[in-house]
Enzyme design. Structure first.
Site, mmCIF file in Angstrom:
data_model
loop_
_atom_site.group_PDB
_atom_site.id
_atom_site.type_symbol
_atom_site.label_atom_id
_atom_site.label_comp_id
_atom_site.label_asym_id
_atom_site.label_seq_id
_atom_site.Cartn_x
_atom_site.Cartn_y
_atom_site.Cartn_z
ATOM 1 N N GLY A 11 69.187 3.111 62.631
ATOM 2 C CA GLY A 11 68.557 1.816 62.339
ATOM 3 C C GLY A 11 67.190 1.907 61.680
ATOM 4 O O GLY A 11 66.400 0.958 61.763
ATOM 5 N N ARG A 64 91.880 -2.698 60.386
ATOM 6 C CA ARG A 64 90.559 -2.975 59.816
ATOM 7 C C ARG A 64 90.330 -4.474 59.617
ATOM 8 O O ARG A 64 89.279 -5.010 59.911
ATOM 9 C CB ARG A 64 90.447 -2.246 58.469
ATOM 10 N N MET A 89 78.707 2.563 58.808
ATOM 11 C CA MET A 89 79.573 3.656 58.389
ATOM 12 C C MET A 89 81.061 3.300 58.444
ATOM 13 O O MET A 89 81.889 4.145 58.763
ATOM 14 C CB MET A 89 79.275 4.898 59.241
ATOM 15 N N ARG A 90 81.372 2.039 58.124
ATOM 16 C CA ARG A 90 82.773 1.623 58.047
ATOM 17 C C ARG A 90 83.024 0.982 56.694
ATOM 18 O O ARG A 90 82.154 0.268 56.184
ATOM 19 C CB ARG A 90 83.079 0.543 59.090
ATOM 20 N N HIS A 108 72.874 3.089 49.858
ATOM 21 C CA HIS A 108 73.535 4.390 49.843
ATOM 22 C C HIS A 108 72.488 5.440 49.476
ATOM 23 O O HIS A 108 71.689 5.205 48.570
ATOM 24 C CB HIS A 108 74.691 4.378 48.832
ATOM 25 N N ASP A 144 81.131 2.463 47.789
ATOM 26 C CA ASP A 144 79.942 2.972 47.085
ATOM 27 C C ASP A 144 79.958 2.620 45.604
ATOM 28 O O ASP A 144 79.631 3.435 44.739
ATOM 29 C CB ASP A 144 79.822 4.501 47.269
ATOM 30 N N GLU A 173 64.281 4.676 50.836
ATOM 31 C CA GLU A 173 65.186 3.597 51.270
ATOM 32 C C GLU A 173 64.389 2.455 51.888
ATOM 33 O O GLU A 173 64.637 1.274 51.593
ATOM 34 C CB GLU A 173 66.185 4.118 52.303
HETATM 35 C C1 GAR Z 1 70.899 5.828 55.469
HETATM 36 O O1 GAR Z 1 70.443 6.987 54.833
HETATM 37 C C2 GAR Z 1 71.917 5.104 54.591
HETATM 38 O O2 GAR Z 1 71.625 5.180 53.228
HETATM 39 C C3 GAR Z 1 73.171 5.851 54.913
HETATM 40 O O3 GAR Z 1 73.107 6.057 56.301
HETATM 41 C C4 GAR Z 1 71.744 6.194 56.700
HETATM 42 C C5 GAR Z 1 71.488 5.266 57.860
HETATM 43 O O4 GAR Z 1 70.203 5.462 58.385
HETATM 44 N N1 GAR Z 1 74.332 5.109 54.517
HETATM 45 C C6 GAR Z 1 75.435 5.681 54.007
HETATM 46 O O5 GAR Z 1 75.559 6.880 53.847
HETATM 47 C C7 GAR Z 1 76.516 4.690 53.615
HETATM 48 N N2 GAR Z 1 77.500 5.314 52.793
HETATM 49 P P1 GAR Z 1 69.547 4.360 59.332
HETATM 50 O O6 GAR Z 1 70.568 4.021 60.411
HETATM 51 O O7 GAR Z 1 68.326 5.047 59.887
HETATM 52 O O8 GAR Z 1 69.207 3.159 58.497
#
Ligand code: GAR
Length: 200
Positions: A11, A64, A89-90, A108, A144, A173
Site C-alpha cells: 500500500g 473471476r 495483483m489480479r 505499473h 498492462d 510511483e
Molecule cells: C507497485 O510497484 C506497483 O507498480 C506494482 O506493485 C507494487 C505495489 O506496491 N504493480 C504491479 O506490478 C501491477 N502489475 P504498493 O502496494 O506499495 O503500492
C-alpha cells in the site's frame, strides 16, 4: 468525485494517494479501499486514515467475473465514480472494465510496453536496461496495456542493486500516481486512440 482504491499488498501507492487527498492535491473523496488479500497492509493504512477497508476473498467465488460483480456492487454502494488500482495483483474481468470505461487507472512499475507482468522491476534490472520507471495508464481488456497517462524515467546506475532500484521506482510511483489522478479528476485527460492528451 468519489473513488476507491483496490490494492493487494504493502500500500505504498495507496499511502501516497491518501496523503495527496489530505493535502488537497487530489480534489476527490477516497471512499473505500478494497483488497483481495486479507492481510494486505493497505487495509491497515486505510483504517488508520479513517477510510472504509474491505477484504473480499476471491476463494468465495466460482470465477473471476462473479468476484468482480461483488466488487462492483460494493463500489456502487460507495457511489464511486472511478477506480484506482494501486498494486492490485489480479486481472480485472471485461465485466469490471465495462462498468468503468476509461475510469480505471493502474500503475505499473516499468516503462510500458516494456516489461509487462508481475516482476517488472526485477525483469528490467536483469535485462540490463539503463532506464526504467513507472507508468500510469487507463485499464483496458489486455493486461498492462491501455492509454498511457504519465511515465517517469528512472536511470539505473552501475552501482544500483535490485533493492535500490525498487526504492527509486517506488519513489517515482508515489510522485506520478497522485499527479495522474489529479489530472483525471480535473478533467484534463483526453483520450485519442492510444494517446492521452493532457489539456491545459
Ligand atoms: C507497485 O510497484 C506497483 O507498480 C506494482 O506493485 C507494487 C505495489 O506496491 N504493480 C504491479 O506490478 C501491477 N502489475 P504498493 O502496494 O506499495 O503500492
Amino acid at each position: 468525485m468519489n473513488f476507491a482504491v483496490l490494492a493487494s499488498g504493502h500500500g505504498g501507492n495507496l499511502q501516497a494517494i491518501i496523503d495527496a487527498v489530505k493535502a488537497g492535491k487530489i480534489k476527490a473523496q477516497l471512499k473505500a479501499v478494497i483488497s483481495d488479500k486479507k492481510d494486505a497492509y493497505a487495509l491497515k493504512r486505510a483504517q488508520q486514515a479513517g477510510i472504509a477497508a474491505l477484504h473480499i476473498n476471491p476463494k468465495d467465488f466460482p470465477d473471476r467475473e462473479s468476484f468482480d460483480r461483488c466488487v462492483v456492487e460494493r463500489l456502487q454502494g460507495f457511489g464511486v465514480d472511478f477506480v484506482v488500482l494501486a498494486g492490485y495483483m489480479r486481472l480485472v474481468s471485461i465485466y469490471f472494465i465495462q462498468q468503468y470505461p476509461h475510469r480505471i487507472l493502474n500503475i505499473h512499475p516499468s516503462l510500458l510496453p516494456a516489461f509487462k507482468g508481475m516482476h517488472a522491476i526485477r525483469d528490467a534490472f536483469e535485462h540490463g536496461v539503463k532506464v526504467t520507471g513507472p507508468t500510469v495508464h487507463f485499464v483496458v481488456e489486455a493486461a498492462d496495456d491501455g492509454p498511457i497517462i504519465l511515465q517517469e524515467a528512472v536511470a539505473i546506475a552501475p552501482e544500483d542493486s535490485l533493492e535500490s532500484l525498487e526504492e527509486k521506482v517506488h519513489q517515482a510511483e508515489h510522485r506520478i500516481f497522485p499527479q495522474a489522478i489529479d489530472l483525471f479528476v480535473r478533467g484534463k485527460l483526453k483520450i485519442e486512440g492510444r494517446r492521452v492528451i493532457i489539456t491545459g
